[in-house]
Design an enzyme around this catalytic site. Structure first.
Site, PDB file in Angstrom:
ATOM      1  N   TYR A 138       0.863  -1.184   0.000  1.00 29.88           N
ATOM      2  CA  TYR A 138       0.000   0.000   0.000  1.00 29.88           C
ATOM      3  C   TYR A 138       0.901   1.236   0.000  1.00 29.88           C
ATOM      4  O   TYR A 138       1.495   1.574   1.013  1.00 29.88           O
ATOM      5  CB  TYR A 138      -0.920  -0.032   1.224  1.00 29.88           C
ATOM      6  CG  TYR A 138      -1.861   1.152   1.398  1.00 29.88           C
ATOM      7  CD1 TYR A 138      -2.126   2.052   0.367  1.00 29.88           C
ATOM      8  CD2 TYR A 138      -2.520   1.353   2.602  1.00 29.88           C
ATOM      9  CE1 TYR A 138      -2.995   3.113   0.542  1.00 29.88           C
ATOM     10  CE2 TYR A 138      -3.395   2.419   2.789  1.00 29.88           C
ATOM     11  CZ  TYR A 138      -3.623   3.293   1.760  1.00 29.88           C
ATOM     12  OH  TYR A 138      -4.492   4.350   1.942  1.00 29.88           O
ATOM     13  N   LYS A 166      -1.148  -1.207  -4.294  1.00 34.09           N
ATOM     14  CA  LYS A 166      -2.218  -0.207  -4.298  1.00 34.09           C
ATOM     15  C   LYS A 166      -1.500   1.124  -4.430  1.00 34.09           C
ATOM     16  O   LYS A 166      -0.808   1.572  -3.514  1.00 34.09           O
ATOM     17  CB  LYS A 166      -3.023  -0.284  -3.004  1.00 34.09           C
ATOM     18  CG  LYS A 166      -4.048   0.817  -2.802  1.00 34.09           C
ATOM     19  CD  LYS A 166      -4.754   0.551  -1.499  1.00 34.09           C
ATOM     20  CE  LYS A 166      -5.746   1.557  -0.982  1.00 34.09           C
ATOM     21  NZ  LYS A 166      -5.789   2.887  -1.499  1.00 34.09           N
TER      22      LYS A 166
HETATM   23  O1  MN9 Z   1      -6.895   5.072  -0.854  1.00 35.15           O
HETATM   24  C1  MN9 Z   1      -8.426   6.810  -0.879  1.00 35.15           C
HETATM   25  N1  MN9 Z   1      -7.443   7.564  -0.188  1.00 35.15           N
HETATM   26  C2  MN9 Z   1      -7.700   8.140   0.975  1.00 35.15           C
HETATM   27  C3  MN9 Z   1      -7.834   5.559  -1.337  1.00 35.15           C
HETATM   28  O2  MN9 Z   1      -8.785   8.142   1.487  1.00 35.15           O
HETATM   29  C4  MN9 Z   1      -6.548   8.793   1.651  1.00 35.15           C
HETATM   30  C5  MN9 Z   1      -9.024   7.506  -2.107  1.00 35.15           C
HETATM   31  O3  MN9 Z   1     -10.119   6.727  -2.491  1.00 35.15           O
HETATM   32  C6  MN9 Z   1      -9.435   8.937  -1.851  1.00 35.15           C
HETATM   33  O4  MN9 Z   1     -10.231   9.007  -0.701  1.00 35.15           O
HETATM   34  C7  MN9 Z   1     -10.262   9.535  -2.999  1.00 35.15           C
HETATM   35  C8  MN9 Z   1     -10.555  11.015  -2.774  1.00 35.15           C
HETATM   36  O5  MN9 Z   1      -9.364  11.768  -2.876  1.00 35.15           O
HETATM   37  O6  MN9 Z   1      -9.588   9.345  -4.185  1.00 35.15           O
END
Ligand code: MN9
Length: 294
Positions: A138, A166
């Site tokens: 990640y 990821k």
């Molecule tokens: O890891 C999410 N990252 C965080 C995935 O929440 C830090 C994303 O899905 C973001 O929330 C999304 C909005 O910026 O892209």
């Protein structure tokens, strides 16, 4: 299960808490069902940033992993994020979720202290070699401060049990170089607002927070882009990004929870120190829901 069975759209699962910041089991189960039954996602990424995981105790993390598996059963692929800078906790959680039947584990790059790459490598190998499961790296430099290079991903990939990344970063040069260097590993796009460019660079899937509420449209973008229908995909990405921008301006996780409540799911509150929505933010969330999802 083959590694390629882990391709597709995964919701980064939100966690429901009650007003006092305790786990709300009913809400967690409803969020799981909503993602599977209504958002039609391929899988759930449990215990990530979106799950408010880094504010929780080991026991709470286990409880969430247990409830989610119990609710999802075989209806969705399940990935458990077990990374933590307490490596003993990570190893224990990796064993725990493997026994529960999770399809893969994932671990955030160790953060806060400036760990050297050999320390990071040791961390990944220790976690994954102590359980009978596969590991997804990640990588989320904007929150961890850890920037991985193509060569470093390559060193981690020398361990066959480390199957992919990821990739939550806006560095499309790094994404393309990594994709091209490791065609047999899996890469999931981590920024929902950048799904289209990531799919154009041939990622295998996407893992994100907004799929909890916008999973259907996200799947359309993914499919259209995979079919090379870039203009149609872009139209949907633009609407999606109006939506994501509005959410980000209103407070990401509380707004996603408010929108879930509008969708009939008891997503509840956030865990302190993360604040839940004020009445004004709640009203705005309702507006966003009506404008983009109702
Ligand atoms: O890891 C999410 N990252 C965080 C995935 O929440 C830090 C994303 O899905 C973001 O929330 C999304 C909005 O910026 O892209």
């Amino acid at each position: 299960m083959k590694n390629t069975d882990l391709k597709g759209i995964f919701s980064a699962l939100l966690t429901s808490f009650d007003q006092n910041g305790n786990l709300n089991e009913r809400g967690i189960r409803e969020i799981v069902r909503h993602n599977i039954d209504n958002m039609k996602v391929d899988g759930l990424y449990v215990g990530g940033s979106t799950g408010e995981n880094f504010m929780l105790s080991t026991e709470e993390k286990k409880e969430i992993f247990r409830i989610v598996k119990d609710e999802a059963k075989e209806d969705a692929r399940l990935v458990a994020q077990v990374g933590s800078i307490n490596i003993k906790e990570s190893v224990a959680l990796a064993k725990y979720v493997t026994e529960l039947g999770y399809d893969a584990i994932s671990a955030v790059t160790p953060f806060y202290y400036k760990f050297s790459f050999p320390e990071i490598k040791e961390y990944y190998n220790t976690i994954v070699n102590n359980c009978d499961n596969r590991m997804i790296i990640y990588s989320i430099p904007f929150l961890t401060g850890v920037n991985m290079t193509v060569a470093q991903f390559g060193e981690l990939f020398e361990n066959e049990k480390i199957i992919g990344i990821k990739f939550t970063a806006a560095d499309f040069f790094l994404l393309e170089r990594t994709r091209t260097a490791f065609p047999d590993k899996l890469i999931w796009s981590g920024f929902d607002e950048m799904m289209l460019p990531a799919v154009s660079l041939n990622v295998d899937g996407a893992i994100g927070s907004t799929y909890n509420v916008n999973g259907i449209r996200a799947r359309q973008i993914f499919t259209l882009a995979k079919e090379g229908k870039i203009n149609e995909a872009l139209e949907l990405q633009q609407i999606t990004n109006d939506f994501i921008e509005a959410i980000l301006n209103n407070g990401l996780y509380p707004t996603l929870k408010d929108i879930l409540e509008e969708q009939g799911v008891h997503a509840g509150y956030c865990r302190r120190p993360m604040e839940s929505s004020s009445p004004e933010q709640k009203a705005k969330a309702k507006e966003i829901y009506k404008k983009y999802l109702a």
